[in-house]
Design a protein around this motif. Structure first.
Motif, PDB file in Angstrom:
ATOM      1  N   GLY A   1       0.803  -1.211   0.000  1.00 17.00           N
ATOM      2  CA  GLY A   1       0.000   0.000   0.000  1.00 17.00           C
ATOM      3  C   GLY A   1       0.842   1.270   0.000  1.00 17.00           C
ATOM      4  O   GLY A   1       0.416   2.309  -0.476  1.00 17.00           O
ATOM      5  N   ILE A   2       2.054   1.179   0.564  1.00 19.28           N
ATOM      6  CA  ILE A   2       2.943   2.344   0.565  1.00 19.28           C
ATOM      7  C   ILE A   2       3.418   2.602  -0.854  1.00 19.28           C
ATOM      8  O   ILE A   2       3.898   1.692  -1.547  1.00 19.28           O
ATOM      9  N   ASN A   3       3.326   3.847  -1.309  1.00 20.93           N
ATOM     10  CA  ASN A   3       3.559   4.151  -2.722  1.00 20.93           C
ATOM     11  C   ASN A   3       5.013   4.344  -3.105  1.00 20.93           C
ATOM     12  O   ASN A   3       5.325   4.414  -4.295  1.00 20.93           O
ATOM     13  N   TYR A   4       5.924   4.447  -2.117  1.00 21.48           N
ATOM     14  CA  TYR A   4       7.301   4.780  -2.511  1.00 21.48           C
ATOM     15  C   TYR A   4       8.089   3.588  -3.047  1.00 21.48           C
ATOM     16  O   TYR A   4       9.189   3.747  -3.566  1.00 21.48           O
ATOM     17  N   TYR A   5       7.563   2.381  -2.949  1.00 19.87           N
ATOM     18  CA  TYR A   5       8.296   1.226  -3.467  1.00 19.87           C
ATOM     19  C   TYR A   5       8.345   1.266  -4.988  1.00 19.87           C
ATOM     20  O   TYR A   5       7.354   1.575  -5.657  1.00 19.87           O
ATOM     21  N   THR A   6       9.506   0.934  -5.543  1.00 21.45           N
ATOM     22  CA  THR A   6       9.721   1.061  -6.983  1.00 21.45           C
ATOM     23  C   THR A   6      10.058  -0.255  -7.672  1.00 21.45           C
ATOM     24  O   THR A   6      10.047  -0.308  -8.902  1.00 21.45           O
ATOM     25  N   GLY A   7      10.391  -1.293  -6.934  1.00 18.05           N
ATOM     26  CA  GLY A   7      10.789  -2.552  -7.567  1.00 18.05           C
ATOM     27  C   GLY A   7      10.581  -3.724  -6.638  1.00 18.05           C
ATOM     28  O   GLY A   7       9.457  -4.041  -6.261  1.00 18.05           O
ATOM     29  N   LEU A   8      11.678  -4.368  -6.250  1.00 21.85           N
ATOM     30  CA  LEU A   8      11.623  -5.519  -5.362  1.00 21.85           C
ATOM     31  C   LEU A   8      10.830  -5.204  -4.095  1.00 21.85           C
ATOM     32  O   LEU A   8      11.057  -4.182  -3.444  1.00 21.85           O
ATOM     33  N   VAL A   9       9.877  -6.077  -3.758  1.00 23.97           N
ATOM     34  CA  VAL A   9       9.125  -5.961  -2.504  1.00 23.97           C
ATOM     35  C   VAL A   9       9.061  -7.339  -1.865  1.00 23.97           C
ATOM     36  O   VAL A   9       9.138  -8.364  -2.550  1.00 23.97           O
ATOM     37  N   PHE A  10       8.922  -7.377  -0.551  1.00 27.83           N
ATOM     38  CA  PHE A  10       8.839  -8.659   0.136  1.00 27.83           C
ATOM     39  C   PHE A  10       8.114  -8.505   1.465  1.00 27.83           C
ATOM     40  O   PHE A  10       8.066  -7.418   2.046  1.00 27.83           O
TER      41      PHE A  10
ATOM     42  N   GLY B   1       9.053  -4.977   3.387  1.00 21.06           N
ATOM     43  CA  GLY B   1      10.165  -4.173   2.900  1.00 21.06           C
ATOM     44  C   GLY B   1      10.205  -4.141   1.387  1.00 21.06           C
ATOM     45  O   GLY B   1       9.360  -4.707   0.705  1.00 21.06           O
ATOM     46  N   GLY B   2      11.218  -3.456   0.887  1.00 20.53           N
ATOM     47  CA  GLY B   2      11.372  -3.371  -0.557  1.00 20.53           C
ATOM     48  C   GLY B   2      12.322  -2.267  -0.961  1.00 20.53           C
ATOM     49  O   GLY B   2      12.946  -1.607  -0.130  1.00 20.53           O
ATOM     50  N   ARG B   3      12.407  -2.101  -2.272  1.00 22.19           N
ATOM     51  CA  ARG B   3      13.309  -1.098  -2.853  1.00 22.19           C
ATOM     52  C   ARG B   3      12.526   0.171  -3.163  1.00 22.19           C
ATOM     53  O   ARG B   3      11.414   0.120  -3.686  1.00 22.19           O
ATOM     54  N   TYR B   4      13.142   1.320  -2.806  1.00 20.09           N
ATOM     55  CA  TYR B   4      12.492   2.620  -3.044  1.00 20.09           C
ATOM     56  C   TYR B   4      13.542   3.594  -3.571  1.00 20.09           C
ATOM     57  O   TYR B   4      14.047   4.458  -2.880  1.00 20.09           O
ATOM     58  N   ASP B   5      13.846   3.477  -4.841  1.00 12.66           N
ATOM     59  CA  ASP B   5      14.978   4.185  -5.427  1.00 12.66           C
ATOM     60  C   ASP B   5      14.735   5.663  -5.706  1.00 12.66           C
ATOM     61  O   ASP B   5      15.679   6.381  -6.024  1.00 12.66           O
ATOM     62  N   LYS B   6      13.494   6.133  -5.608  1.00 11.89           N
ATOM     63  CA  LYS B   6      13.216   7.536  -5.954  1.00 11.89           C
ATOM     64  C   LYS B   6      12.856   8.397  -4.746  1.00 11.89           C
ATOM     65  O   LYS B   6      12.724   9.614  -4.865  1.00 11.89           O
ATOM     66  N   LEU B   7      12.713   7.772  -3.578  1.00 12.07           N
ATOM     67  CA  LEU B   7      12.195   8.511  -2.430  1.00 12.07           C
ATOM     68  C   LEU B   7      13.141   9.618  -1.955  1.00 12.07           C
ATOM     69  O   LEU B   7      12.711  10.739  -1.688  1.00 12.07           O
ATOM     70  N   LEU B   8      14.434   9.314  -1.827  1.00 15.04           N
ATOM     71  CA  LEU B   8      15.354  10.324  -1.288  1.00 15.04           C
ATOM     72  C   LEU B   8      15.472  11.552  -2.186  1.00 15.04           C
ATOM     73  O   LEU B   8      15.762  12.648  -1.701  1.00 15.04           O
ATOM     74  N   SER B   9      15.241  11.380  -3.488  1.00 18.20           N
ATOM     75  CA  SER B   9      15.298  12.532  -4.388  1.00 18.20           C
ATOM     76  C   SER B   9      14.201  13.546  -4.061  1.00 18.20           C
ATOM     77  O   SER B   9      14.338  14.735  -4.348  1.00 18.20           O
ATOM     78  N   GLU B  10      13.101  13.080  -3.442  1.00 17.94           N
ATOM     79  CA  GLU B  10      12.038  13.999  -3.028  1.00 17.94           C
ATOM     80  C   GLU B  10      12.499  14.913  -1.900  1.00 17.94           C
ATOM     81  O   GLU B  10      11.917  15.970  -1.660  1.00 17.94           O
ATOM     82  N   PHE B  11      13.551  14.500  -1.194  1.00 21.97           N
ATOM     83  CA  PHE B  11      14.113  15.303  -0.108  1.00 21.97           C
ATOM     84  C   PHE B  11      15.428  15.967  -0.521  1.00 21.97           C
ATOM     85  O   PHE B  11      16.154  16.481   0.316  1.00 21.97           O
ATOM     86  N   GLY B  12      15.730  15.909  -1.819  1.00 21.59           N
ATOM     87  CA  GLY B  12      16.894  16.616  -2.337  1.00 21.59           C
ATOM     88  C   GLY B  12      18.176  15.823  -2.392  1.00 21.59           C
ATOM     89  O   GLY B  12      19.249  16.398  -2.594  1.00 21.59           O
ATOM     90  N   LYS B  13      18.123  14.499  -2.204  1.00 23.18           N
ATOM     91  CA  LYS B  13      19.334  13.680  -2.271  1.00 23.18           C
ATOM     92  C   LYS B  13      19.037  12.451  -3.126  1.00 23.18           C
ATOM     93  O   LYS B  13      18.184  11.624  -2.787  1.00 23.18           O
ATOM     94  N   ASP B  14      19.725  12.332  -4.238  1.00 29.21           N
ATOM     95  CA  ASP B  14      19.430  11.273  -5.203  1.00 29.21           C
ATOM     96  C   ASP B  14      20.221  10.006  -4.870  1.00 29.21           C
ATOM     97  O   ASP B  14      21.352   9.831  -5.313  1.00 29.21           O
ATOM     98  N   LEU B  15      19.613   9.132  -4.056  1.00 27.76           N
ATOM     99  CA  LEU B  15      20.247   7.876  -3.680  1.00 27.76           C
ATOM    100  C   LEU B  15      19.250   6.730  -3.803  1.00 27.76           C
ATOM    101  O   LEU B  15      18.094   6.860  -3.420  1.00 27.76           O
ATOM    102  N   SER B  16      19.700   5.617  -4.351  1.00 25.19           N
ATOM    103  CA  SER B  16      18.882   4.410  -4.352  1.00 25.19           C
ATOM    104  C   SER B  16      18.777   3.879  -2.925  1.00 25.19           C
ATOM    105  O   SER B  16      19.628   4.171  -2.083  1.00 25.19           O
ATOM    106  N   ALA B  17      17.747   3.080  -2.652  1.00 25.01           N
ATOM    107  CA  ALA B  17      17.569   2.601  -1.281  1.00 25.01           C
ATOM    108  C   ALA B  17      16.724   1.334  -1.249  1.00 25.01           C
ATOM    109  O   ALA B  17      15.894   1.087  -2.125  1.00 25.01           O
ATOM    110  N   ILE B  18      16.966   0.552  -0.203  1.00 30.60           N
ATOM    111  CA  ILE B  18      16.170  -0.641   0.062  1.00 30.60           C
ATOM    112  C   ILE B  18      16.184  -0.881   1.570  1.00 30.60           C
ATOM    113  O   ILE B  18      17.167  -0.540   2.247  1.00 30.60           O
TER     114      ILE B  18
END
Length: 329
Positions: A270-279, A293-310
């Motif tokens: 239901g959380i919208n920030y996930y972009t790929g792998l989820v579990f 959990g899961g991968r959220y590769d675009k979330l940090l860019s919303e706060f001004g820092k472009d980093l992939s994340a999981i």
């Protein structure tokens, strides 16, 4: 008369004696595992500005947050999600840092749950966030850590693995509004095929509609990936994601985790920030969800820092309750 002086608000409770001890013990085990795996502790404020969570990627309805104002009239909330809070803190505090940046936390979230649902509004979570890389090795590391975390606490679990990108790509091609899209998502997530068919009745026939109708049935073992390659749209991104899932399964199998993992391509958080792998992790005897959990590769860019994340979070109160029930049977 102080009518409520001996009561607790709806959706929260006192944690006493054996339950409190059990919670302390499992929290100690999990946080030690995180530290031994190279993760450093982070704590974020219990209260945050509403702006941190007022975004489409959050996915938590406004009415489900506990809101209040400070002296200046600014809108605050009790933290409803740890990942968003840590994304905000990481973007604000770690400007020049070596990656990967590996953080763990042990703190509560507060979400108003439906009355009589049996769910509590206050939940302790322990989890990790891994910032910096979007690759198979990082996915494998985090999935392995999720399995090790559950293994520390209970041998009665299953980890289901999927990819949110499949559903998002398909529903985008349906030409439906956000309300309709969310209804379809809930039907897929709950594997409610009759309701899904009903929701899609008014949607124009297309390959995307055909594929979405299949998603609730697409769960199982390694053979599911080969089946999905024949059923899902033939494009480079889908093939890449499916191949990645197959590689992760092979690597987890080599570690001896074969009996603890399965695939679910209808897994759509239901959380919208996930972009790929989820579990998600479940207790097999009760069906209770105890990890997500899961991968959220675009979330940090919303706060001004472009980093992939999981990352992932363990629902500690749910786990301790289950352990105590099993102990007292």
């Amino acid at each position: 008369m102080n009518k409520y002086q001996n009561a607790t608000p709806d959706g929260v409770r006192d944690i006493l004696f054996e339950e409190s001890s059990a919670l302390t013990e499992i929290k100690s085990k999990v946080t030690k595992l995180f530290e031994d795996s190279g993760y450093a502790k982070i704590e974020t404020p219990t209260m945050e500005f509403f702006d941190v969570f007022n975004r489409e990627s959050c996915g938590i309805p406004f009415e489900n947050m506990f809101k209040f104002t400070d002296r200046k009239g600014r809108l605050l909330v009790l933290r409803p999600d740890n990942t968003l809070a840590i994304a905000r803190a990481s973007a604000s505090n770690f400007t020049d840092v070596n990656i990967p940046l590996k953080l763990y936390y042990s703190q509560k979230i507060f979400i108003s749950k439906p009355e009589f649902s049996g769910a509590f509004n206050e939940e302790l979570q322990c989890g990790i966030e891994n910032f910096g890389f979007s690759d198979e090795d990082t996915d494998f590391e985090v999935l392995s850590l999720a399995i090790k975390s559950l293994s520390l606490l209970n041998d009665d679990f299953k980890l289901e693995i999927g990819n949110s990108a499949f559903f998002k790509a398909l529903v985008k091609n349906l030409n439906v509004d956000k309300t309709k899209s969310e209804k379809i998502r809930l039907c897929v997530e709950n594997k409610n095929f009759p309701a899904l068919s009903e929701e899609l009745k008014t949607v124009e026939n297309s390959r995307a509609k055909e594929y979405i109708l299949k998603l609730p049935t697409m769960f199982g073992g390694e053979e599911l990936i080969d089946e999905a390659m024949c059923i899902l749209p033939e494009d480079n991104q889908t093939s890449k994601e499916l191949t990645c899932l197959k590689n992760l399964y092979r690597r987890l199998k080599e570690e001896g985790y074969e009996d603890k993992i399965s695939f679910d391509l209808g897994l759509v958080h239901g959380i919208n920030y996930y972009t790929g792998l989820v579990f998600r992790g479940y207790l097999t005897s009760s069906g209770l969800k105890v990890l997500s959990g899961g991968r959220y590769d675009k979330l940090l860019s919303e706060f001004g820092k472009d980093l992939s994340a999981i990352g992932f979070a363990l629902e500690m109160n749910t786990i301790s309750d289950a352990l105590l029930r099993r102990k007292n049977v």
